[in-house]
Design a protein around this motif. Structure first.
Motif, PDB file in Angstrom:
ATOM      1  N   TRP A 100       0.824  -1.215   0.000  1.00 20.30           N
ATOM      2  CA  TRP A 100       0.000   0.000   0.000  1.00 20.30           C
ATOM      3  C   TRP A 100       0.858   1.266   0.000  1.00 20.30           C
ATOM      4  CZ3 TRP A 100      -4.196  -1.581   4.159  1.00 20.30           C
ATOM      5  CH2 TRP A 100      -5.011  -2.589   3.615  1.00 20.30           C
ATOM      6  N   PHE A 143      -5.280  -3.721  -3.454  1.00 17.68           N
ATOM      7  CA  PHE A 143      -6.441  -3.531  -2.590  1.00 17.68           C
ATOM      8  C   PHE A 143      -7.566  -4.499  -2.973  1.00 17.68           C
ATOM      9  CE2 PHE A 143      -4.152   0.437  -2.127  1.00 17.68           C
ATOM     10  CZ  PHE A 143      -4.324   0.769  -0.789  1.00 17.68           C
ATOM     11  N   PHE A 201      -9.570  -9.670   2.832  1.00 17.73           N
ATOM     12  CA  PHE A 201      -9.030  -8.917   3.961  1.00 17.73           C
ATOM     13  C   PHE A 201      -7.523  -8.777   3.803  1.00 17.73           C
ATOM     14  CE2 PHE A 201      -9.221 -13.388   5.138  1.00 17.73           C
ATOM     15  CZ  PHE A 201      -8.000 -13.649   5.733  1.00 17.73           C
ATOM     16  N   SER A 202      -6.946  -7.906   4.596  1.00 15.41           N
ATOM     17  CA  SER A 202      -5.498  -7.698   4.527  1.00 15.41           C
ATOM     18  C   SER A 202      -4.821  -8.382   5.702  1.00 15.41           C
ATOM     19  CB  SER A 202      -5.162  -6.203   4.543  1.00 15.41           C
ATOM     20  OG  SER A 202      -5.472  -5.626   5.804  1.00 15.41           O
ATOM     21  N   LEU A 231     -10.728   0.512   0.267  1.00 16.76           N
ATOM     22  CA  LEU A 231     -10.909  -0.341   1.442  1.00 16.76           C
ATOM     23  C   LEU A 231     -12.362  -0.761   1.659  1.00 16.76           C
ATOM     24  CD1 LEU A 231      -8.430   1.223   4.043  1.00 16.76           C
ATOM     25  CD2 LEU A 231      -8.177  -0.885   2.719  1.00 16.76           C
ATOM     26  N   PHE A 235     -13.832  -4.738   2.551  1.00 14.62           N
ATOM     27  CA  PHE A 235     -12.912  -5.561   3.338  1.00 14.62           C
ATOM     28  C   PHE A 235     -13.627  -6.060   4.593  1.00 14.62           C
ATOM     29  CE2 PHE A 235      -9.757  -4.107   0.535  1.00 14.62           C
ATOM     30  CZ  PHE A 235      -8.545  -4.726   0.803  1.00 14.62           C
ATOM     31  N   ILE A 270      -9.150  -5.480   8.329  1.00 11.68           N
ATOM     32  CA  ILE A 270      -7.946  -4.771   7.894  1.00 11.68           C
ATOM     33  C   ILE A 270      -6.892  -4.905   8.984  1.00 11.68           C
ATOM     34  CG2 ILE A 270      -6.944  -2.564   7.180  1.00 11.68           C
ATOM     35  CD1 ILE A 270      -9.821  -1.657   6.473  1.00 11.68           C
ATOM     36  N   SER A 271      -5.756  -5.460   8.633  1.00 14.58           N
ATOM     37  CA  SER A 271      -4.625  -5.475   9.560  1.00 14.58           C
ATOM     38  C   SER A 271      -3.414  -4.909   8.834  1.00 14.58           C
ATOM     39  CB  SER A 271      -4.337  -6.887  10.084  1.00 14.58           C
ATOM     40  OG  SER A 271      -3.840  -7.729   9.069  1.00 14.58           O
ATOM     41  N   VAL A 288      -5.158   4.310   8.409  1.00 17.90           N
ATOM     42  CA  VAL A 288      -6.442   3.706   8.038  1.00 17.90           C
ATOM     43  C   VAL A 288      -7.592   4.422   8.752  1.00 17.90           C
ATOM     44  CG1 VAL A 288      -7.845   1.614   8.210  1.00 17.90           C
ATOM     45  CG2 VAL A 288      -5.463   1.459   7.470  1.00 17.90           C
ATOM     46  N   LYS A 310     -11.761   3.803   9.074  1.00 12.82           N
ATOM     47  CA  LYS A 310     -12.000   2.389   9.356  1.00 12.82           C
ATOM     48  C   LYS A 310     -11.109   1.887  10.489  1.00 12.82           C
ATOM     49  CE  LYS A 310     -13.831   0.896   4.904  1.00 12.82           C
ATOM     50  NZ  LYS A 310     -15.117   0.429   5.479  1.00 12.82           N
ATOM     51  N   SER A 341      -8.666  -0.877  12.169  1.00 15.56           N
ATOM     52  CA  SER A 341      -7.678  -1.880  11.768  1.00 15.56           C
ATOM     53  C   SER A 341      -6.870  -2.262  12.997  1.00 15.56           C
ATOM     54  CB  SER A 341      -6.752  -1.344  10.666  1.00 15.56           C
ATOM     55  OG  SER A 341      -5.976  -0.260  11.145  1.00 15.56           O
TER      56      SER A 341
END
Length: 384
Positions: A129, A141, A152-153, A175, A178, A181-182, A192, A198, A200
């Motif tokens: 990112w 993404f 998801f990340s 985003l 998702f 998100i991590s 984030v 959002k 995370s």
């Protein structure tokens, strides 16, 4: 009773998972973080593939204009040559260890047109990112994934603690959809929240999820005693100071120096003997070193995993750009392993504190549990 059986089946259900990351780079940290996340998920019974997406400008091909290449000078020419020596070794490692998708992709349009079929899609880790001062790279993404699919990340990194205001709208857009998100750095949690609104969480780099890399190099042979230098490209002033540190430590320990760098363009002459290991051999070079000096995050990670005496050096001079290394060292109470240019002349090896083994085990165990819980929750979560 029926509900209990359904819950049990849900807990043990296996998935086909696709990972979107920088698996294609001839960079040791990049391929090993992909390997580690894949191994972690496979150990829990899942079938895992790397989505074989490679941006066209990152193919690593030699420039077509030989005249311009020669004008770069001898050092750059030799560095280009060394990159070719490494590219084949990295390609072999990917084929053997990363389970690439059957289709190869070079653009977002290709991904959308023939989206690979998985039960879950994960983007991360590494600096996927990082806008590099220009723009986000949209495929990382997972915008090609059809609506309603699980995505998801894991430990995605922006590579910077700050973003310009113009990145707010794209981040909010990308985003969406998702399930979780991590990010890898604490600064990423702030970005984030502040830019996309959002939630995370911060989780450890995938390389820290995997405990024993000796499976990769157990049949390899290394010198008996040596100082290993693993460094990435940096500015000329920092390079000169890092070279000064290497000579200082080598003299104090009376050790021969072996040097590794994956960079395609290197503006320095190596100190000591240059080696060109495979990613598997690279793990062994660190594990067997008498001492390690590095300006790399993953060089520091593998030094800690193998409990090697080591020093970390700034890669860039800008504030905040070395946070991922200093945060890592602080997490394991190894702050004294980070040395600045002005500290070199007065530095002595015997001033380094010993590893606090119990503390490292406890903190690593806690961070692994947090990461495993996040991954399990994401894979079990109902997708709406």
């Amino acid at each position: 009773m029926e509900d209990c059986r359904q819950n049990l089946e849900k807990e043990v259900s296996l998935m086909k998972i696709g990972i979107m990351t920088y698996h294609f780079c001839s960079n040791y940290g990049a391929v090993l973080q992909a390997y580690a996340l894949k191994r972690f998920l496979e150990a829990r019974g899942h079938h895992v593939e790397m989505v074989d997406y490679r941006p066209p400008n990152d193919s690593g091909a030699l420039g077509h204009n030989l005249r311009l290449l020669l004008q770069e000078g001898y050092i750059r020419l030799m560095n280009r040559y060394s990159s070719f020596r490494l590219n084949g070794k990295f390609a072999d490692f990917r084929r053997t260890n990363l389970s690439l998708s059957s289709m190869h992709y070079n653009s977002l349009e290709e991904l959308k047109r023939a989206c690979p079929e998985y039960d879950a899609y994960i983007c991360g880790s590494d600096q996927i990112w990082n806008p590099h001062g220009q723009q986000f790279h949209e495929p990382y993404f997972l915008t090609f994934v059809p609506e309603g699919r699980r995505k998801f990340s894991y430990a995605a990194s922006f590579g910077t603690p700050v973003l310009e205001e113009r990145f707010r709208a794209p981040l909010q857009k990308y985003l969406q959809g998702f399930s979780g998100i991590s990010v890898r750095e604490n600064s990423g949690v702030d970005l984030v929240r502040d830019f996309a609104g959002k939630h995370s969480i911060q989780v450890i780099d995938p390389t820290l999820l995997h405990d024993d890399y000796s499976e990769l190099y157990k049949n390899k042979h290394y010198p008996a005693n040596y100082l290993l230098v693993y460094r990435l490209q940096q500015s000329a002033p920092l390079t000169r100071n890092l070279t000064r540190l290497i000579r200082h430590v080598a003299l104090e320990l009376n050790l021969p120096v072996y040097s590794i760098s994956p960079q395609r363009f290197r503006f320095f002459l190596e100190t000591g003997k240059t080696v060109y290991p495979t990613p598997a051999e690279w793990c062994g070079w660190i594990a067997n070193a008498s001492f390690v000096i590095t300006n790399s995050f993953h060089g520091s990670v593998f030094s800690i995993l193998n409990r090697r005496p080591f020093l970390s050096f700034p890669r860039v001079a800008r504030d905040g750009q070395n946070d991922r290394i200093t945060d890592l060292l602080h997490d394991f109470s190894l702050d004294d392993r980070y040395i600045l240019p002005e500290e070199i002349d007065s530095f002595r090896i015997d001033t380094l504190a010993a590893y606090q083994e119990n503390l490292i085990r406890e903190r690593l165990s806690a961070q692994r549990h947090k990461a495993a819980e996040y991954l399990q929750n994401q894979l079990e979560m109902d997708v709406k």
